[in-house]
Every structure is written in structure tokens, then in C-alpha cells.
Design an enzyme around this catalytic site. Structure first.
Site, mmCIF file in Angstrom:
data_model
loop_
_atom_site.group_PDB
_atom_site.id
_atom_site.type_symbol
_atom_site.label_atom_id
_atom_site.label_comp_id
_atom_site.label_asym_id
_atom_site.label_seq_id
_atom_site.Cartn_x
_atom_site.Cartn_y
_atom_site.Cartn_z
ATOM 1 N N LYS A 183 74.277 23.232 55.345
ATOM 2 C CA LYS A 183 74.600 23.942 56.587
ATOM 3 C C LYS A 183 75.346 22.977 57.509
ATOM 4 O O LYS A 183 74.847 21.896 57.831
ATOM 5 C CB LYS A 183 73.293 24.425 57.218
ATOM 6 C CG LYS A 183 73.465 25.529 58.238
ATOM 7 C CD LYS A 183 72.093 26.040 58.656
ATOM 8 C CE LYS A 183 72.171 27.185 59.628
ATOM 9 N NZ LYS A 183 70.851 27.527 60.170
HETATM 10 O O1 G3P Z 1 69.799 31.413 62.461
HETATM 11 C C1 G3P Z 1 70.066 30.941 63.742
HETATM 12 C C2 G3P Z 1 68.835 30.974 64.527
HETATM 13 O O2 G3P Z 1 67.895 30.059 64.070
HETATM 14 C C3 G3P Z 1 68.997 30.959 65.982
HETATM 15 O O3 G3P Z 1 68.144 31.929 66.406
HETATM 16 O O4 G3P Z 1 66.769 33.079 68.008
HETATM 17 O O5 G3P Z 1 67.204 30.608 68.255
HETATM 18 O O6 G3P Z 1 69.001 32.247 68.693
HETATM 19 P P1 G3P Z 1 67.745 31.965 67.935
#
Ligand code: G3P
Length: 218
Positions: free
Chosen positions: A87
Site C-alpha cells: 500500500k
Molecule cells: O481504508 C481507509 C480507512 O482506513 C480510513 O477510514 O474511517 O479513518 O476515514 P476512516
């Protein structure tokens, strides 16, 4: 549509995997820290544990932001397990790293994507997955789903093979709308995935069936 779970929590990963619908896992440095996984050795060991729990791609994020560093780190991550996807952040050096890994046949996930232009570059560089963060766009009053729509259109126009991995998915409607648009993959927490199960009429109907059965068979 593939379902990935976005967590480093082994219990949640196992729970989603036991449902029989899990196609992979995404993680990021914040999710690792949230589970108390720190230090390079512990982090790599954790990636291996995740790979052994599920069948499917497991995204492991590089920390370096320079090309040489991303390549060195990505090669180590990729060597950990055949299911590892490297990633890489959507930055200039990241695009070069994605091209490097793509030429070597190593899978990549281009993360922190917030625009169609960024997604176009990721596809040109040969990323296996592109991760537009829809929830974080919604957070700043920008329509995250509109970005999925734009990327789908652009990739379809040119037949790019890069898979749209809708990330920062927070709830059921994100998943449903991604499915309508044709995102290849969604990644979200267990709560969003399990949210798909729920409907009050299912609960009411089941309670009625069971109570009628009891009445008729007691
Ligand atoms: O896959 C990306 C993710 O981990 C971010 O999610 O909810 O932190 O915006 P969030």
C-alpha cells in the site's frame, strides 16, 4: 463486488471471515496503532497473522515517503506472504514506486486518493487497487460517492484494469451506493458489513414465525 475489512483487529477479521463473504483485508498505520501493534517486527508479524487468517489480498502500508525507501520497504512487505499487497500513498514518489512494483508483478494499493486525477495517475502507473476515501470526503461536505462515479467512468472509458477499492466506508449506504455504481471492492469496518444483515421486518417476521410455530406445536 469484493468485500474487504478495514481493520487490524484479529477478532473482527475472524468474525467477518467466518461469515464466508470476506475477500481481503486493508490496514493502515493508524489502525495498527489502534490495536496496540507497534514496532517494525510486531507490525510485520501481525501482517503474517492476518494473511494466515484469511484467503485474499492483505494491504500492508509503507511508511517511507521517498522512492528508495518505499521500494525497500515494499519489497520486504511483499516477501512476507504471497497475499500481501503493498500500500503506497498517492504522492509523486508513490506513483514512481507503484510503476516499479507493477513492472515487477507485485500488487499495489494506491491509498489516500481524493480526486479523479489522482485515480487516473494511479491507473496509468499500473496500481492493482486505487483507494478513494469516501467517508473523509463526506466529512468535509464533499460527495465521496460522486468520486467513485467519476473514477468508474474514467476507468471504463479506457479499460483500465486497476480495481476501485472504495475506502473510508463507514456505513451500509456507502456499500449499497458503491455496489450500484460498480466499485470493484469496498473496505469498511465490521459494523458496516454486518449492518447489511439488518432489517426490522426480518426481525419481526422471524419472531412471528417462531411464535406461531410454538403455538401450533406445543
Ligand atoms: O481504508 C481507509 C480507512 O482506513 C480510513 O477510514 O474511517 O479513518 O476515514 P476512516
Amino acid at each position: 463486488m469484493k468485500f474487504f475489512i478495514d481493520t487490524a483487529n484479529l477478532k473482527d477479521i475472524k468474525e467477518a471471515n467466518d461469515l464466508g463473504i470476506l475477500d481481503g483485508v486493508t490496514t493502515n498505520p493508524s489502525l495498527m496503532v489502534k490495536e496496540g501493534i507497534t514496532g517494525a517486527n510486531n507490525i510485520t508479524a501481525h501482517y503474517v497473522k492476518i494473511c494466515e487468517l484469511v484467503n485474499g489480498d492483505v494491504s500492508a502500508e509503507v511508511i517511507a515517503t521517498d522512492l528508495a525507501g518505499m521500494i525497500a520497504e515494499g519489497e520486504k512487505l511483499a516477501a512476507l506472504h504471497p497475499q500481501i499487497v503493498v500500500k503506497i500513498p498517492m504522492i509523486k514518489e508513490g506513483i514512481k514506486a507503484i510503476k516499479y512494483f507493477s513492472d515487477k508483478g507485485i500488487k499495489t494499493n494506491c491509498t489516500l486518493v481524493f480526486s479523479a486525477g489522482q485515480a487516473l495517475l494511479a491507473a496509468k502507473a499500473g496500481a492493482t487497487y486505487v483507494s478513494p476515501f469516501i467517508g473523509r470526503l463526506d466529512d468535509i461536505s464533499t460527495d465521496g460517492m460522486a468520486l467513485i462515479d467519476e473514477i468508474r467512468l474514467i476507468y471504463n472509458n479506457y479499460g483500465y484494469k486497476t480495481q476501485i477499492l472504495a475506502a473510508s466506508v463507514r456505513h451500509v449506504m456507502h456499500i449499497i451506493n458503491c455496489a450500484k455504481i460498480g466499485a470493484d471492492v469496498i473496505t469498511g469496518p465490521l459494523s458496516a458489513i454486518e449492518g447489511l444483515l439488518k432489517h426490522p421486518l426480518t426481525d419481526i417476521g422471524l419472531a412471528t414465525f417462531l411464535s406461531d410455530y410454538q403455538k401450533g406445536n406445543s
